[in-house]
Motif scaffolding. Structure first.
Motif, mmCIF file in Angstrom:
data_model
loop_
_atom_site.group_PDB
_atom_site.id
_atom_site.type_symbol
_atom_site.label_atom_id
_atom_site.label_comp_id
_atom_site.label_asym_id
_atom_site.label_seq_id
_atom_site.Cartn_x
_atom_site.Cartn_y
_atom_site.Cartn_z
ATOM 1 N N GLY A 1 25.835 38.808 55.163
ATOM 2 C CA GLY A 1 26.245 37.899 54.092
ATOM 3 C C GLY A 1 26.929 38.629 52.950
ATOM 4 N N MET A 2 26.396 39.779 52.564
ATOM 5 C CA MET A 2 27.000 40.553 51.480
ATOM 6 C C MET A 2 28.392 41.046 51.852
ATOM 7 N N GLU A 3 28.552 41.520 53.092
ATOM 8 C CA GLU A 3 29.862 41.999 53.544
ATOM 9 C C GLU A 3 30.882 40.870 53.568
ATOM 10 N N GLU A 4 30.463 39.722 54.042
ATOM 11 C CA GLU A 4 31.372 38.569 54.062
ATOM 12 C C GLU A 4 31.744 38.148 52.645
ATOM 13 N N GLY A 5 30.744 38.169 51.749
ATOM 14 C CA GLY A 5 31.012 37.811 50.347
ATOM 15 C C GLY A 5 31.959 38.796 49.687
ATOM 16 N N ARG A 6 31.752 40.098 49.960
ATOM 17 C CA ARG A 6 32.640 41.106 49.373
ATOM 18 C C ARG A 6 34.066 40.937 49.910
ATOM 19 N N ALA A 7 34.201 40.695 51.211
ATOM 20 C CA ALA A 7 35.532 40.519 51.798
ATOM 21 C C ALA A 7 36.230 39.294 51.207
ATOM 22 N N ASP A 8 35.481 38.197 51.064
ATOM 23 C CA ASP A 8 36.068 36.979 50.492
ATOM 24 C C ASP A 8 36.449 37.203 49.031
ATOM 25 N N GLY A 9 35.560 37.875 48.287
ATOM 26 C CA GLY A 9 35.858 38.159 46.886
ATOM 27 C C GLY A 9 37.038 39.101 46.740
ATOM 28 N N TYR A 10 37.136 40.080 47.611
ATOM 29 C CA TYR A 10 38.269 41.025 47.561
ATOM 30 C C TYR A 10 39.592 40.316 47.814
ATOM 31 N N ASN A 11 39.592 39.435 48.851
ATOM 32 C CA ASN A 11 40.826 38.706 49.167
ATOM 33 C C ASN A 11 41.243 37.791 48.021
ATOM 34 N N LYS A 12 40.269 37.095 47.425
ATOM 35 C CA LYS A 12 40.578 36.224 46.299
ATOM 36 C C LYS A 12 41.051 37.042 45.101
ATOM 37 N N GLY A 13 40.363 38.150 44.850
ATOM 38 C CA GLY A 13 40.765 39.012 43.738
ATOM 39 C C GLY A 13 42.148 39.601 43.952
ATOM 40 N N LEU A 14 42.442 39.984 45.195
ATOM 41 C CA LEU A 14 43.754 40.540 45.506
ATOM 42 C C LEU A 14 44.852 39.502 45.288
ATOM 43 N N ALA A 15 44.592 38.273 45.719
ATOM 44 C CA ALA A 15 45.582 37.206 45.533
ATOM 45 C C ALA A 15 45.814 36.926 44.056
ATOM 46 N N ILE A 16 44.724 36.876 43.278
ATOM 47 C CA ILE A 16 44.849 36.638 41.831
ATOM 48 C C ILE A 16 45.595 37.796 41.175
ATOM 49 N N GLY A 17 45.248 39.028 41.561
ATOM 50 C CA GLY A 17 45.913 40.199 40.987
ATOM 51 C C GLY A 17 47.396 40.220 41.283
ATOM 52 N N ARG A 18 47.759 39.871 42.507
ATOM 53 C CA ARG A 18 49.176 39.843 42.867
ATOM 54 C C ARG A 18 49.925 38.780 42.072
ATOM 55 N N ALA A 19 49.303 37.622 41.921
ATOM 56 C CA ALA A 19 49.948 36.552 41.147
ATOM 57 C C ALA A 19 50.139 36.967 39.691
ATOM 58 N N GLU A 20 49.098 37.582 39.115
ATOM 59 C CA GLU A 20 49.209 38.031 37.725
ATOM 60 C C GLU A 20 50.254 39.137 37.586
ATOM 61 N N ALA A 21 50.308 40.051 38.561
ATOM 62 C CA ALA A 21 51.302 41.132 38.515
ATOM 63 C C ALA A 21 52.716 40.578 38.610
ATOM 64 N N ALA A 22 52.916 39.573 39.479
ATOM 65 C CA ALA A 22 54.240 38.966 39.608
ATOM 66 C C ALA A 22 54.649 38.283 38.307
ATOM 67 N N GLN A 23 53.696 37.591 37.674
ATOM 68 C CA GLN A 23 53.986 36.924 36.404
ATOM 69 C C GLN A 23 54.313 37.938 35.320
#
Length: 217
Positions: free
Chosen positions: A57-79
């Motif tokens: 469960g922790m590994e799945e949560g970390r992977a999901d959080g990483y993907n969401k964080g990466l998407a948010i970071g990319r969007a903010e970087a593009a902006q």
């Protein structure tokens, strides 16, 4: 010797049954009627299952959080990159405008200095009028009479002395005009008029450079 069941005492019947019936049919029936044995997991096994589930469960949560964080970071970087590009474009335009303003100011300053230097030079060396007059009269390959050379009275005396041969050879007549500024001349013939006054020459130069620095300014 056989003993009938009716004549057996209670003790004798218990003793007989306690040994069990070894007949195959009886043993098979007993096995079919016996309850199945269920082996319960140990406490260590239960703890291991919970630990594995928690880890997954922790590994799945970390992977999901990483993907969401990466998407948010990319969007903010593009902006942010878009914003920086906008700032860079505005800065470039401002620099271009500043360069143009500075260039115009420098040209204006240079013209003001050149005008002052020319005025001073004419006062210090009035004979500078001679090449101006020579260029003006040589501009006309054929001189038609009457040919008038109009000068400031002070310049007229210098021209008569300095360009006597050229003037007499082509039939020029020097005319003095006290309203004219020094350092230039006017030419008037039946078919040509040339304005070679210092102010006129200066204004043409300034206007050609896109500036409004008048000679009398």
């Amino acid at each position: 010797m056989s003993i009938s069941k009716e004549t057996m005492t209670a003790y004798q019947r218990w003793e007989m049954n306690s040994f069990g019936d070894e007949r195959p049919s009886v043993v098979a029936a007993q096995q079919r009627n016996a309850a199945p044995v269920v082996e319960m997991p140990t406490e260590a096994q239960v703890a291991a299952v919970f630990a594995e589930a928690r880890k997954a469960g922790m590994e799945e949560g970390r992977a999901d959080g990483y993907n969401k964080g990466l998407a948010i970071g990319r969007a903010e970087a593009a902006q942010e990159l878009k914003h920086l590009k906008s700032i860079a474009a505005e800065f470039g335009d401002a620099v271009a405008r500043a360069d143009e303003t500075i260039a115009q100011d420098m040209l204006d300053l240079a013209l003001h200095l050149a005008r002052q230097m020319l005025r001073t030079a004419l006062d210090v060396k009035p004979e500078l009028v001679l090449p101006v007059v020579r260029e003006a009269i040589e501009y006309l390959p054929i001189v038609q009479q009457p040919a008038l050379l109009v000068l400031n009275p002070q310049d007229a005396q210098l021209v008569r002395e300095g360009l006597r041969d050229e003037l007499e050879g082509a039939g020029w007549r020097v005319v003095e005009d006290p309203t004219m500024g020094r350092g230039g001349c006017k030419i008037d013939t039946p078919h040509n008029q040339i304005d070679a006054l210092a102010a006129s020459r200066w204004n043409r130069l300034a206007h050609a450079l896109g500036q409004n620095v008048e000679w009398l300014g």
